[in-house]
Design a protein around this motif. Sequence first.
Motif, PDB file in Angstrom:
ATOM      1  N   ASN A 138       0.824  -1.214   0.000  1.00  0.00           N
ATOM      2  CA  ASN A 138       0.000   0.000   0.000  1.00  0.00           C
ATOM      3  C   ASN A 138       0.854   1.259   0.000  1.00  0.00           C
ATOM      4  OD1 ASN A 138      -2.552   1.596   0.429  1.00  0.00           O
ATOM      5  ND2 ASN A 138      -1.422   2.128   2.293  1.00  0.00           N
ATOM      6  N   TYR A 190      -0.702  11.786  -0.427  1.00  0.00           N
ATOM      7  CA  TYR A 190      -1.600  10.954   0.374  1.00  0.00           C
ATOM      8  C   TYR A 190      -0.805   9.876   1.104  1.00  0.00           C
ATOM      9  CZ  TYR A 190      -5.539   7.870   1.485  1.00  0.00           C
ATOM     10  OH  TYR A 190      -6.461   7.102   2.141  1.00  0.00           O
ATOM     11  N   ASP A 199       1.398   6.595   0.367  1.00  0.00           N
ATOM     12  CA  ASP A 199       0.720   5.527  -0.389  1.00  0.00           C
ATOM     13  C   ASP A 199       1.183   5.527  -1.838  1.00  0.00           C
ATOM     14  OD1 ASP A 199      -0.907   5.455   1.976  1.00  0.00           O
ATOM     15  OD2 ASP A 199      -2.539   4.600   0.779  1.00  0.00           O
ATOM     16  N   HIS A 233      -6.945  -0.893   1.602  1.00  0.00           N
ATOM     17  CA  HIS A 233      -6.676   0.543   1.411  1.00  0.00           C
ATOM     18  C   HIS A 233      -5.891   0.854   0.134  1.00  0.00           C
ATOM     19  CE1 HIS A 233      -8.169   1.108   5.431  1.00  0.00           C
ATOM     20  NE2 HIS A 233      -7.203   0.404   5.972  1.00  0.00           N
ATOM     21  N   MET A 234      -5.869  -0.064  -0.831  1.00  0.00           N
ATOM     22  CA  MET A 234      -4.945   0.128  -1.954  1.00  0.00           C
ATOM     23  C   MET A 234      -5.256   1.368  -2.787  1.00  0.00           C
ATOM     24  SD  MET A 234      -2.981  -2.280  -1.204  1.00  0.00           S
ATOM     25  CE  MET A 234      -1.812  -2.284  -2.530  1.00  0.00           C
ATOM     26  N   VAL A 235      -6.522   1.534  -3.161  1.00  0.00           N
ATOM     27  CA  VAL A 235      -6.889   2.694  -4.006  1.00  0.00           C
ATOM     28  C   VAL A 235      -8.025   3.462  -3.316  1.00  0.00           C
ATOM     29  CG1 VAL A 235      -7.579   3.482  -6.296  1.00  0.00           C
ATOM     30  CG2 VAL A 235      -6.294   1.343  -6.054  1.00  0.00           C
ATOM     31  N   GLU A 236      -7.804   4.741  -3.103  1.00  0.00           N
ATOM     32  CA  GLU A 236      -8.765   5.558  -2.367  1.00  0.00           C
ATOM     33  C   GLU A 236      -9.494   6.473  -3.349  1.00  0.00           C
ATOM     34  OE1 GLU A 236      -5.498   5.081  -1.444  1.00  0.00           O
ATOM     35  OE2 GLU A 236      -4.914   6.389  -3.098  1.00  0.00           O
TER      36      GLU A 236
HETATM   37 CA   LIG Z   1      -3.643   3.252  -0.753  1.00  0.00          CA
END
Ligand SMILES: [Ca+2]
Length: 544
Positions: A138, A190, A199, A233-236
Amino acid sequence: MNRLLSVRALALLCVALVSCATPSSSRPSAEAAPASGWQLEWARGAVFYEVFVRSFADSNGDGVGDFNGLTSKLDYLKGLGVEALWLMPMFESPSYHGYDVVDYEKVDSEYGTQEDFDRLVREAHQRGIRIVIDFVLNHTSAQHPWFVESASSPQSPKRDWYVWRQDNPGWKQPWGDGPVWHEKNGAYYYGIFWSGMPDLNYRNPEVRAEVKRLASLWLARGVDGFRLDAARHMVERGPGEEQNDTPETHDFWKEFSAHVRSVRPDALLVGEVWSDSKDILPYYGSTEKVRGGDELPMLFYFPVAEAILDSLQYGDAARLHARIEEFSTAFPSGALTAPFLANHDQVRVATRLEGQEGRIRVAPAVLLTLPGTPFLYYGEELGMPNGPVEGRDRDPAKRLPLPWDGTEKAGFTTGKPWAPFVAGWQQRNVAAQLADPGSLLQRYRKLIQLRHDSPALRVGTLKPLPRSDAAPAVVAYLREAPGERVLVVHNLGASPATVSQVLPGAPLDPLFVDPQVQAGAEASTSNSWQFVVPAYSSGVWRLR
Ligand SMILES: [Ca+2]
Ligand SMILES: [Ca+2]
Protein backbone atom coordinates in the motif's frame (compact mmCIF):
# COMPACT_ATOMS: atom_id res chain seq x y z
CA MET A 1 5.59 -60.33 -4.16
CA ASN A 2 6.44 -59.29 -7.69
CA ARG A 3 9.81 -57.55 -7.46
CA LEU A 4 9.03 -54.98 -10.14
CA LEU A 5 5.83 -54.06 -8.38
CA SER A 6 7.55 -53.67 -5.02
CA VAL A 7 10.22 -51.43 -6.53
CA ARG A 8 7.49 -49.37 -8.12
CA ALA A 9 5.61 -49.20 -4.82
CA LEU A 10 8.78 -48.10 -3.06
CA ALA A 11 9.37 -45.42 -5.69
CA LEU A 12 5.84 -44.14 -5.25
CA LEU A 13 6.29 -44.08 -1.50
CA CYS A 14 9.51 -42.07 -1.93
CA VAL A 15 7.73 -39.60 -4.16
CA ALA A 16 5.00 -39.26 -1.55
CA LEU A 17 7.50 -38.77 1.25
CA VAL A 18 9.58 -36.25 -0.66
CA SER A 19 6.55 -34.25 -1.68
CA CYS A 20 5.44 -34.13 1.95
CA ALA A 21 8.84 -33.18 3.26
CA THR A 22 10.00 -30.56 0.77
CA PRO A 23 7.52 -28.05 -0.51
CA SER A 24 9.89 -26.90 -3.24
CA SER A 25 10.12 -30.34 -4.84
CA SER A 26 6.35 -30.76 -4.93
CA ARG A 27 5.91 -27.47 -6.73
CA PRO A 28 4.24 -28.05 -10.09
CA SER A 29 5.51 -26.04 -13.02
CA ALA A 30 3.35 -23.22 -14.30
CA GLU A 31 2.93 -25.12 -17.60
CA ALA A 32 1.49 -28.17 -15.86
CA ALA A 33 -1.06 -26.14 -13.97
CA PRO A 34 -4.62 -25.67 -15.19
CA ALA A 35 -5.36 -22.28 -16.70
CA SER A 36 -7.21 -21.18 -13.63
CA GLY A 37 -7.38 -22.18 -10.02
CA TRP A 38 -5.07 -22.13 -7.06
CA GLN A 39 -3.16 -25.19 -5.91
CA LEU A 40 -3.27 -24.44 -2.23
CA GLU A 41 -4.47 -27.64 -0.62
CA TRP A 42 -1.16 -27.63 1.29
CA ALA A 43 -2.42 -24.61 3.19
CA ARG A 44 -5.87 -25.96 4.04
CA GLY A 45 -5.87 -26.69 7.76
CA ALA A 46 -2.10 -26.13 8.09
CA VAL A 47 -0.71 -24.42 11.19
CA PHE A 48 1.08 -21.11 10.51
CA TYR A 49 3.34 -19.17 12.86
CA GLU A 50 3.99 -15.43 12.62
CA VAL A 51 7.59 -14.45 13.33
CA PHE A 52 9.09 -11.05 14.09
CA VAL A 53 12.66 -11.85 12.98
CA ARG A 54 14.13 -9.03 15.13
CA SER A 55 12.75 -10.66 18.28
CA PHE A 56 13.11 -14.37 17.54
CA ALA A 57 16.77 -15.37 17.91
CA ASP A 58 20.08 -13.50 17.49
CA SER A 59 22.98 -15.48 15.97
CA ASN A 60 25.82 -12.92 16.10
CA GLY A 61 25.55 -11.15 19.45
CA ASP A 62 24.44 -7.73 18.18
CA GLY A 63 21.19 -8.07 20.13
CA VAL A 64 19.02 -8.14 17.01
CA GLY A 65 17.29 -11.33 15.89
CA ASP A 66 18.29 -12.45 12.41
CA PHE A 67 17.81 -15.03 9.64
CA ASN A 68 20.57 -17.32 10.95
CA GLY A 69 19.05 -17.21 14.42
CA LEU A 70 15.66 -18.19 13.00
CA THR A 71 17.26 -20.97 10.94
CA SER A 72 18.85 -22.35 14.11
CA LYS A 73 15.40 -22.57 15.72
CA LEU A 74 13.57 -24.31 12.87
CA ASP A 75 13.70 -27.62 14.73
CA TYR A 76 11.85 -25.99 17.63
CA LEU A 77 9.15 -24.87 15.19
CA LYS A 78 9.05 -28.29 13.55
CA GLY A 79 8.65 -29.84 17.01
CA LEU A 80 5.79 -27.48 17.75
CA GLY A 81 4.10 -28.77 14.59
CA VAL A 82 4.29 -25.57 12.56
CA GLU A 83 3.93 -26.05 8.80
CA ALA A 84 4.52 -22.51 7.52
CA LEU A 85 5.94 -19.21 8.72
CA TRP A 86 4.74 -15.69 8.10
CA LEU A 87 7.78 -13.45 8.39
CA MET A 88 6.99 -9.86 9.32
CA PRO A 89 8.75 -7.43 6.94
CA MET A 90 12.33 -8.38 6.07
CA PHE A 91 13.23 -5.70 3.54
CA GLU A 92 15.48 -2.67 4.05
CA SER A 93 13.62 -0.16 6.18
CA PRO A 94 14.43 2.74 8.53
CA SER A 95 12.09 1.45 11.26
CA TYR A 96 12.44 -1.39 13.76
CA HIS A 97 9.26 -3.04 12.42
CA GLY A 98 9.91 -2.77 8.69
CA TYR A 99 6.41 -1.77 7.55
CA ASP A 100 7.98 1.16 5.66
CA VAL A 101 10.17 -0.34 2.97
CA VAL A 102 13.02 1.48 1.19
CA ASP A 103 14.12 -1.40 -1.07
CA TYR A 104 11.84 -4.31 -2.02
CA GLU A 105 14.73 -6.23 -3.58
CA LYS A 106 17.09 -6.19 -0.62
CA VAL A 107 16.77 -7.99 2.70
CA ASP A 108 17.27 -5.94 5.86
CA SER A 109 21.02 -6.00 6.48
CA GLU A 110 20.36 -6.15 10.24
CA TYR A 111 18.74 -9.54 9.61
CA GLY A 112 21.56 -10.89 7.43
CA THR A 113 22.47 -11.33 3.79
CA GLN A 114 20.48 -12.64 0.85
CA GLU A 115 22.52 -15.87 1.22
CA ASP A 116 21.41 -16.12 4.86
CA PHE A 117 17.81 -15.69 3.75
CA ASP A 118 18.22 -18.28 0.98
CA ARG A 119 19.58 -20.73 3.54
CA LEU A 120 16.62 -20.06 5.85
CA VAL A 121 14.23 -20.85 3.00
CA ARG A 122 16.17 -23.97 2.03
CA GLU A 123 16.42 -25.29 5.59
CA ALA A 124 12.76 -24.56 6.22
CA HIS A 125 11.73 -26.40 3.05
CA GLN A 126 13.87 -29.37 4.06
CA ARG A 127 11.71 -29.59 7.19
CA GLY A 128 8.46 -29.23 5.26
CA ILE A 129 7.98 -25.66 6.49
CA ARG A 130 6.94 -23.02 3.94
CA ILE A 131 7.83 -19.35 4.11
CA VAL A 132 5.34 -16.56 3.47
CA ILE A 133 6.71 -13.02 3.63
CA ASP A 134 5.05 -9.76 4.55
CA PHE A 135 4.57 -7.76 1.34
CA VAL A 136 3.73 -4.17 2.24
CA LEU A 137 2.45 -2.74 -1.02
CA ASN A 138 0.00 0.00 0.00
CA HIS A 139 2.80 2.38 0.93
CA THR A 140 6.57 2.74 1.04
CA SER A 141 8.85 4.59 3.39
CA ALA A 142 9.08 8.33 2.71
CA GLN A 143 12.80 7.55 2.37
CA HIS A 144 12.25 5.12 -0.51
CA PRO A 145 14.13 6.43 -3.58
CA TRP A 146 10.87 6.30 -5.54
CA PHE A 147 9.26 8.78 -3.16
CA VAL A 148 12.34 11.00 -2.88
CA GLU A 149 12.31 11.22 -6.68
CA SER A 150 8.54 11.68 -6.85
CA ALA A 151 8.62 14.52 -4.32
CA SER A 152 11.50 16.30 -6.02
CA SER A 153 9.39 17.95 -8.72
CA PRO A 154 5.91 17.93 -10.28
CA GLN A 155 7.71 17.02 -13.51
CA SER A 156 9.46 13.98 -11.99
CA PRO A 157 9.01 10.78 -14.01
CA LYS A 158 8.04 9.14 -10.67
CA ARG A 159 5.56 11.92 -9.75
CA ASP A 160 2.58 9.75 -10.57
CA TRP A 161 3.89 6.76 -8.59
CA TYR A 162 2.39 8.42 -5.51
CA VAL A 163 -0.85 10.37 -5.02
CA TRP A 164 -0.37 14.15 -5.20
CA ARG A 165 -2.62 17.17 -5.28
CA GLN A 166 -2.15 20.92 -5.00
CA ASP A 167 -4.60 21.51 -2.16
CA ASN A 168 -5.38 19.73 1.09
CA PRO A 169 -8.98 18.45 1.06
CA GLY A 170 -8.72 17.71 4.80
CA TRP A 171 -9.67 14.01 4.75
CA LYS A 172 -9.16 12.09 7.99
CA GLN A 173 -8.09 8.47 8.50
CA PRO A 174 -11.19 6.27 8.16
CA TRP A 175 -10.57 4.81 11.65
CA GLY A 176 -9.70 8.03 13.47
CA ASP A 177 -8.78 11.67 13.37
CA GLY A 178 -5.32 11.63 11.83
CA PRO A 179 -4.73 13.60 8.61
CA VAL A 180 -4.04 11.65 5.42
CA TRP A 181 -2.77 14.49 3.18
CA HIS A 182 0.72 15.69 4.00
CA GLU A 183 2.56 18.77 2.71
CA LYS A 184 5.85 18.43 0.84
CA ASN A 185 7.57 21.03 -1.39
CA GLY A 186 4.38 23.04 -1.88
CA ALA A 187 2.05 20.14 -2.70
CA TYR A 188 0.16 17.43 -0.76
CA TYR A 189 0.67 13.68 -0.93
CA TYR A 190 -1.60 10.95 0.37
CA GLY A 191 -0.42 8.69 3.21
CA ILE A 192 -3.20 6.88 5.05
CA PHE A 193 -1.05 5.79 8.02
CA TRP A 194 1.24 8.78 8.52
CA SER A 195 3.51 11.19 6.66
CA GLY A 196 6.42 8.72 6.83
CA MET A 197 4.48 6.17 4.78
CA PRO A 198 3.28 7.67 1.47
CA ASP A 199 0.72 5.53 -0.39
CA LEU A 200 1.72 4.20 -3.79
CA ASN A 201 -0.61 5.13 -6.68
CA TYR A 202 -2.18 1.89 -7.93
CA ARG A 203 -4.08 3.74 -10.63
CA ASN A 204 -0.69 3.96 -12.35
CA PRO A 205 -0.01 0.87 -14.53
CA GLU A 206 3.74 1.33 -14.03
CA VAL A 207 3.34 0.82 -10.29
CA ARG A 208 1.18 -2.25 -10.81
CA ALA A 209 3.74 -3.69 -13.23
CA GLU A 210 6.56 -3.04 -10.78
CA VAL A 211 4.93 -4.82 -7.82
CA LYS A 212 4.06 -7.79 -10.02
CA ARG A 213 7.70 -7.95 -11.09
CA LEU A 214 8.76 -7.87 -7.43
CA ALA A 215 6.34 -10.67 -6.57
CA SER A 216 7.82 -12.81 -9.35
CA LEU A 217 11.31 -12.06 -8.11
CA TRP A 218 10.63 -13.25 -4.55
CA LEU A 219 8.72 -16.30 -5.74
CA ALA A 220 11.75 -17.17 -7.88
CA ARG A 221 13.90 -16.77 -4.77
CA GLY A 222 11.84 -19.51 -3.16
CA VAL A 223 9.27 -17.84 -0.95
CA ASP A 224 5.88 -19.57 -0.86
CA GLY A 225 3.62 -16.56 -0.81
CA PHE A 226 2.80 -13.16 0.58
CA ARG A 227 0.93 -11.72 3.51
CA LEU A 228 -0.70 -8.57 2.14
CA ASP A 229 -0.70 -5.65 4.55
CA ALA A 230 -3.49 -3.06 4.61
CA ALA A 231 -5.20 -4.85 1.73
CA ARG A 232 -8.40 -2.80 1.93
CA HIS A 233 -6.68 0.54 1.41
CA MET A 234 -4.94 0.13 -1.95
CA VAL A 235 -6.89 2.69 -4.01
CA GLU A 236 -8.77 5.56 -2.37
CA ARG A 237 -11.59 7.60 -3.89
CA GLY A 238 -12.54 10.20 -1.33
CA PRO A 239 -12.89 10.98 2.36
CA GLY A 240 -14.08 8.64 5.10
CA GLU A 241 -15.19 5.19 4.01
CA GLU A 242 -14.16 5.91 0.43
CA GLN A 243 -10.63 5.05 1.53
CA ASN A 244 -11.71 1.43 2.23
CA ASP A 245 -12.71 -1.45 -0.04
CA THR A 246 -13.11 0.58 -3.23
CA PRO A 247 -13.91 -1.18 -6.54
CA GLU A 248 -10.45 -0.08 -7.76
CA THR A 249 -8.86 -1.85 -4.77
CA HIS A 250 -10.68 -5.07 -5.67
CA ASP A 251 -9.63 -4.64 -9.32
CA PHE A 252 -6.00 -4.29 -8.30
CA TRP A 253 -6.04 -7.47 -6.21
CA LYS A 254 -7.70 -9.42 -9.03
CA GLU A 255 -4.91 -8.32 -11.37
CA PHE A 256 -2.15 -9.08 -8.83
CA SER A 257 -3.73 -12.42 -7.95
CA ALA A 258 -3.96 -13.50 -11.60
CA HIS A 259 -0.30 -12.66 -12.00
CA VAL A 260 0.83 -14.65 -8.94
CA ARG A 261 -1.40 -17.58 -9.96
CA SER A 262 0.16 -17.61 -13.41
CA VAL A 263 3.66 -17.74 -11.92
CA ARG A 264 3.03 -20.17 -9.05
CA PRO A 265 -0.54 -21.42 -8.48
CA ASP A 266 0.65 -22.95 -5.19
CA ALA A 267 1.82 -19.56 -3.88
CA LEU A 268 -0.34 -18.28 -1.05
CA LEU A 269 -1.80 -14.78 -0.83
CA VAL A 270 -3.24 -13.98 2.58
CA GLY A 271 -4.89 -10.60 2.98
CA GLU A 272 -5.21 -8.33 5.97
CA VAL A 273 -8.72 -6.87 5.81
CA TRP A 274 -9.06 -5.72 9.40
CA SER A 275 -12.82 -5.39 9.57
CA ASP A 276 -16.06 -7.33 9.91
CA SER A 277 -17.05 -10.27 7.74
CA LYS A 278 -19.20 -8.19 5.38
CA ASP A 279 -16.04 -6.34 4.34
CA ILE A 280 -13.73 -9.39 4.40
CA LEU A 281 -15.77 -11.84 2.32
CA PRO A 282 -15.85 -9.84 -0.96
CA TYR A 283 -12.03 -10.09 -1.12
CA TYR A 284 -12.27 -13.75 -2.16
CA GLY A 285 -13.78 -12.54 -5.44
CA SER A 286 -15.45 -15.21 -7.54
CA THR A 287 -14.83 -18.86 -6.63
CA GLU A 288 -16.81 -19.83 -9.73
CA LYS A 289 -14.40 -18.15 -12.11
CA VAL A 290 -11.31 -19.40 -10.27
CA ARG A 291 -11.14 -22.32 -7.87
CA GLY A 292 -10.25 -20.80 -4.48
CA GLY A 293 -11.29 -17.29 -5.59
CA ASP A 294 -10.20 -14.91 -8.35
CA GLU A 295 -9.07 -12.29 -5.84
CA LEU A 296 -7.35 -13.28 -2.56
CA PRO A 297 -7.44 -17.03 -1.80
CA MET A 298 -7.01 -16.57 1.98
CA LEU A 299 -8.08 -13.83 4.38
CA PHE A 300 -7.51 -13.37 8.08
CA TYR A 301 -10.67 -13.99 10.07
CA PHE A 302 -10.45 -11.03 12.46
CA PRO A 303 -14.01 -11.43 13.82
CA VAL A 304 -13.39 -14.96 15.10
CA ALA A 305 -10.28 -13.80 16.98
CA GLU A 306 -12.35 -11.11 18.69
CA ALA A 307 -15.14 -13.58 19.43
CA ILE A 308 -12.87 -16.15 21.09
CA LEU A 309 -11.17 -13.58 23.31
CA ASP A 310 -14.38 -11.64 24.12
CA SER A 311 -16.20 -14.84 25.04
CA LEU A 312 -13.39 -15.81 27.40
CA GLN A 313 -13.21 -12.34 28.89
CA TYR A 314 -16.95 -12.16 29.57
CA GLY A 315 -17.47 -15.86 30.34
CA ASP A 316 -20.26 -16.05 27.77
CA ALA A 317 -19.85 -18.02 24.57
CA ALA A 318 -22.69 -16.30 22.66
CA ARG A 319 -20.34 -14.29 20.43
CA LEU A 320 -18.22 -17.32 19.65
CA HIS A 321 -21.30 -19.41 18.89
CA ALA A 322 -22.51 -16.75 16.44
CA ARG A 323 -19.15 -16.75 14.67
CA ILE A 324 -19.12 -20.53 14.53
CA GLU A 325 -22.49 -20.39 12.77
CA GLU A 326 -21.05 -17.83 10.37
CA PHE A 327 -17.87 -19.88 9.91
CA SER A 328 -19.94 -22.91 8.95
CA THR A 329 -22.04 -21.12 6.31
CA ALA A 330 -20.73 -17.74 5.11
CA PHE A 331 -17.51 -18.55 3.29
CA PRO A 332 -17.51 -19.31 -0.42
CA SER A 333 -16.97 -22.93 -1.32
CA GLY A 334 -13.30 -23.93 -1.27
CA ALA A 335 -12.11 -20.59 0.16
CA LEU A 336 -9.29 -20.63 2.72
CA THR A 337 -9.82 -18.83 6.02
CA ALA A 338 -7.18 -17.85 8.56
CA PRO A 339 -8.45 -17.74 12.14
CA PHE A 340 -6.07 -16.62 14.87
CA LEU A 341 -6.08 -15.22 18.41
CA ALA A 342 -3.91 -12.09 18.05
CA ASN A 343 -1.22 -10.68 15.78
CA HIS A 344 1.62 -8.15 16.07
CA ASP A 345 -0.83 -5.21 16.02
CA GLN A 346 -2.96 -6.49 18.88
CA VAL A 347 -2.54 -6.83 22.62
CA ARG A 348 -1.01 -10.25 23.26
CA VAL A 349 -3.44 -13.02 24.19
CA ALA A 350 -2.09 -13.53 27.73
CA THR A 351 -2.41 -9.81 28.50
CA ARG A 352 -5.81 -9.47 26.86
CA LEU A 353 -6.98 -12.43 29.01
CA GLU A 354 -5.61 -10.68 32.12
CA GLY A 355 -3.01 -13.35 32.78
CA GLN A 356 -5.69 -15.84 33.83
CA GLU A 357 -4.22 -19.27 33.25
CA GLY A 358 -7.55 -21.02 32.64
CA ARG A 359 -8.58 -18.60 29.91
CA ILE A 360 -5.12 -18.74 28.34
CA ARG A 361 -5.36 -22.54 28.15
CA VAL A 362 -8.82 -22.63 26.56
CA ALA A 363 -8.03 -20.08 23.83
CA PRO A 364 -5.71 -22.36 21.77
CA ALA A 365 -8.01 -25.33 22.31
CA VAL A 366 -10.73 -23.33 20.55
CA LEU A 367 -8.47 -21.98 17.80
CA LEU A 368 -6.89 -25.34 16.99
CA THR A 369 -10.17 -27.26 16.83
CA LEU A 370 -11.84 -24.81 14.44
CA PRO A 371 -11.58 -25.19 10.67
CA GLY A 372 -9.36 -23.01 8.52
CA THR A 373 -5.65 -22.30 8.63
CA PRO A 374 -4.79 -21.17 12.17
CA PHE A 375 -2.05 -18.58 12.64
CA LEU A 376 -0.09 -18.41 15.90
CA TYR A 377 1.91 -15.34 16.92
CA TYR A 378 5.40 -16.10 18.24
CA GLY A 379 5.51 -16.36 22.02
CA GLU A 380 1.78 -17.00 22.27
CA GLU A 381 2.59 -20.68 22.85
CA LEU A 382 4.45 -19.66 26.04
CA GLY A 383 1.71 -17.36 27.31
CA MET A 384 4.04 -14.42 26.67
CA PRO A 385 2.43 -11.15 27.82
CA ASN A 386 2.88 -7.63 26.52
CA GLY A 387 6.10 -6.11 27.76
CA PRO A 388 7.28 -3.28 29.93
CA VAL A 389 7.96 -0.65 27.27
CA GLU A 390 6.14 2.55 26.36
CA GLY A 391 2.86 1.50 27.91
CA ARG A 392 1.18 -1.86 27.74
CA ASP A 393 -0.82 -1.34 24.56
CA ARG A 394 1.84 0.32 22.41
CA ASP A 395 3.16 -1.68 19.46
CA PRO A 396 6.73 -2.37 20.67
CA ALA A 397 5.29 -3.97 23.83
CA LYS A 398 3.66 -6.62 21.62
CA ARG A 399 6.90 -7.49 19.80
CA LEU A 400 9.57 -8.20 22.42
CA PRO A 401 12.35 -10.83 22.29
CA LEU A 402 11.37 -14.46 22.75
CA PRO A 403 12.88 -15.99 25.91
CA TRP A 404 14.45 -19.35 25.06
CA ASP A 405 15.77 -20.22 28.54
CA GLY A 406 16.33 -18.85 32.03
CA THR A 407 19.96 -17.75 31.56
CA GLU A 408 21.05 -14.13 31.77
CA LYS A 409 20.28 -13.20 28.13
CA ALA A 410 17.38 -15.64 27.91
CA GLY A 411 19.17 -17.62 25.20
CA PHE A 412 18.01 -14.90 22.77
CA THR A 413 21.41 -13.24 22.33
CA THR A 414 24.92 -13.17 23.78
CA GLY A 415 24.93 -9.36 23.62
CA LYS A 416 22.55 -6.62 24.72
CA PRO A 417 19.04 -7.46 23.50
CA TRP A 418 17.52 -4.72 21.30
CA ALA A 419 14.54 -4.54 23.69
CA PRO A 420 13.78 -5.82 27.19
CA PHE A 421 12.32 -9.23 27.98
CA VAL A 422 8.76 -9.53 29.23
CA ALA A 423 7.97 -9.95 32.91
CA GLY A 424 8.35 -13.49 34.21
CA TRP A 425 10.61 -14.70 31.40
CA GLN A 426 12.91 -16.47 33.89
CA GLN A 427 10.07 -18.92 34.57
CA ARG A 428 8.08 -18.63 31.35
CA ASN A 429 10.51 -19.58 28.59
CA VAL A 430 10.89 -22.28 25.95
CA ALA A 431 13.32 -24.53 27.88
CA ALA A 432 11.26 -24.46 31.08
CA GLN A 433 8.05 -25.24 29.26
CA LEU A 434 9.55 -28.02 27.14
CA ALA A 435 10.61 -29.67 30.42
CA ASP A 436 7.13 -29.38 31.98
CA PRO A 437 4.54 -31.84 30.64
CA GLY A 438 1.72 -29.62 31.96
CA SER A 439 2.94 -26.39 30.36
CA LEU A 440 1.07 -24.22 27.88
CA LEU A 441 3.72 -24.99 25.26
CA GLN A 442 3.12 -28.73 25.65
CA ARG A 443 -0.61 -28.06 25.35
CA TYR A 444 -0.03 -26.27 22.03
CA ARG A 445 2.14 -29.18 20.85
CA LYS A 446 -0.54 -31.75 21.76
CA LEU A 447 -3.34 -29.76 20.14
CA ILE A 448 -1.34 -29.25 16.92
CA GLN A 449 -0.39 -32.94 16.84
CA LEU A 450 -4.06 -33.82 17.29
CA ARG A 451 -4.87 -31.59 14.32
CA HIS A 452 -2.23 -33.31 12.21
CA ASP A 453 -3.63 -36.73 13.12
CA SER A 454 -7.30 -35.94 12.56
CA PRO A 455 -8.63 -35.22 9.05
CA ALA A 456 -11.88 -34.00 10.62
CA LEU A 457 -10.09 -31.37 12.73
CA ARG A 458 -7.74 -30.40 9.95
CA VAL A 459 -10.04 -30.09 6.96
CA GLY A 460 -13.46 -31.28 8.07
CA THR A 461 -16.74 -29.39 7.99
CA LEU A 462 -18.00 -27.47 11.00
CA LYS A 463 -21.43 -27.92 12.53
CA PRO A 464 -22.40 -25.90 15.60
CA LEU A 465 -24.43 -27.78 18.23
CA PRO A 466 -27.29 -26.11 20.14
CA ARG A 467 -26.47 -23.87 23.09
CA SER A 468 -28.09 -24.18 26.49
CA ASP A 469 -29.31 -21.13 28.44
CA ALA A 470 -28.30 -22.96 31.62
CA ALA A 471 -24.67 -23.12 30.45
CA PRO A 472 -24.00 -19.84 28.59
CA ALA A 473 -20.22 -20.28 28.67
CA VAL A 474 -20.25 -23.64 26.88
CA VAL A 475 -19.85 -24.00 23.15
CA ALA A 476 -19.97 -27.32 21.28
CA TYR A 477 -19.51 -28.31 17.67
CA LEU A 478 -18.92 -31.23 15.34
CA ARG A 479 -16.11 -31.53 12.81
CA GLU A 480 -16.67 -34.09 10.07
CA ALA A 481 -14.54 -35.51 7.29
CA PRO A 482 -15.09 -38.72 5.32
CA GLY A 483 -14.65 -41.56 7.80
CA GLU A 484 -14.24 -39.38 10.89
CA ARG A 485 -16.57 -37.41 13.10
CA VAL A 486 -15.21 -35.39 16.03
CA LEU A 487 -17.08 -33.68 18.86
CA VAL A 488 -15.60 -30.59 20.53
CA VAL A 489 -16.89 -29.04 23.79
CA HIS A 490 -15.38 -26.00 25.56
CA ASN A 491 -16.33 -24.21 28.76
CA LEU A 492 -15.21 -20.58 28.40
CA GLY A 493 -16.47 -19.58 31.82
CA ALA A 494 -15.28 -19.55 35.43
CA SER A 495 -17.99 -21.95 36.71
CA PRO A 496 -18.38 -25.68 36.05
CA ALA A 497 -21.19 -26.57 33.67
CA THR A 498 -23.26 -29.59 32.72
CA VAL A 499 -24.71 -29.83 29.22
CA SER A 500 -26.55 -32.44 27.20
CA GLN A 501 -26.19 -33.07 23.49
CA VAL A 502 -27.91 -35.44 21.14
CA LEU A 503 -25.13 -36.89 19.03
CA PRO A 504 -25.17 -38.62 15.67
CA GLY A 505 -22.84 -41.37 16.87
CA ALA A 506 -21.57 -43.05 20.00
CA PRO A 507 -19.72 -44.07 22.04
CA LEU A 508 -16.96 -41.57 22.43
CA ASP A 509 -13.21 -42.10 22.06
CA PRO A 510 -11.29 -39.41 23.96
CA LEU A 511 -8.74 -37.51 21.83
CA PHE A 512 -7.97 -34.52 24.06
CA VAL A 513 -9.83 -34.27 27.34
CA ASP A 514 -8.92 -31.91 30.16
CA PRO A 515 -8.89 -33.24 33.76
CA GLN A 516 -12.31 -33.84 35.32
CA VAL A 517 -14.17 -33.41 32.03
CA GLN A 518 -16.71 -36.23 31.94
CA ALA A 519 -18.89 -37.64 29.20
CA GLY A 520 -21.64 -40.14 29.89
CA ALA A 521 -24.65 -41.61 28.10
CA GLU A 522 -27.99 -40.49 29.47
CA ALA A 523 -30.13 -43.46 30.40
CA SER A 524 -33.22 -42.36 28.50
CA THR A 525 -31.95 -42.61 24.95
CA SER A 526 -28.93 -44.21 23.32
CA ASN A 527 -27.60 -41.08 21.57
CA SER A 528 -28.21 -38.43 24.21
CA TRP A 529 -25.06 -37.63 26.13
CA GLN A 530 -24.27 -35.57 29.17
CA PHE A 531 -21.03 -33.64 29.62
CA VAL A 532 -19.65 -32.28 32.86
CA VAL A 533 -17.17 -29.54 31.98
CA PRO A 534 -15.19 -27.76 34.73
CA ALA A 535 -14.32 -24.07 34.40
CA TYR A 536 -12.02 -23.26 31.46
CA SER A 537 -11.86 -26.83 30.16
CA SER A 538 -12.10 -28.55 26.81
CA GLY A 539 -12.92 -32.02 25.54
CA VAL A 540 -12.42 -33.51 22.09
CA TRP A 541 -13.79 -36.97 21.25
CA ARG A 542 -14.06 -39.10 18.15
CA LEU A 543 -17.54 -40.51 17.62
CA ARG A 544 -17.67 -44.12 16.62
CA1 LIG B 1 -3.64 3.25 -0.75
CA1 LIG C 1 21.88 -10.39 14.99
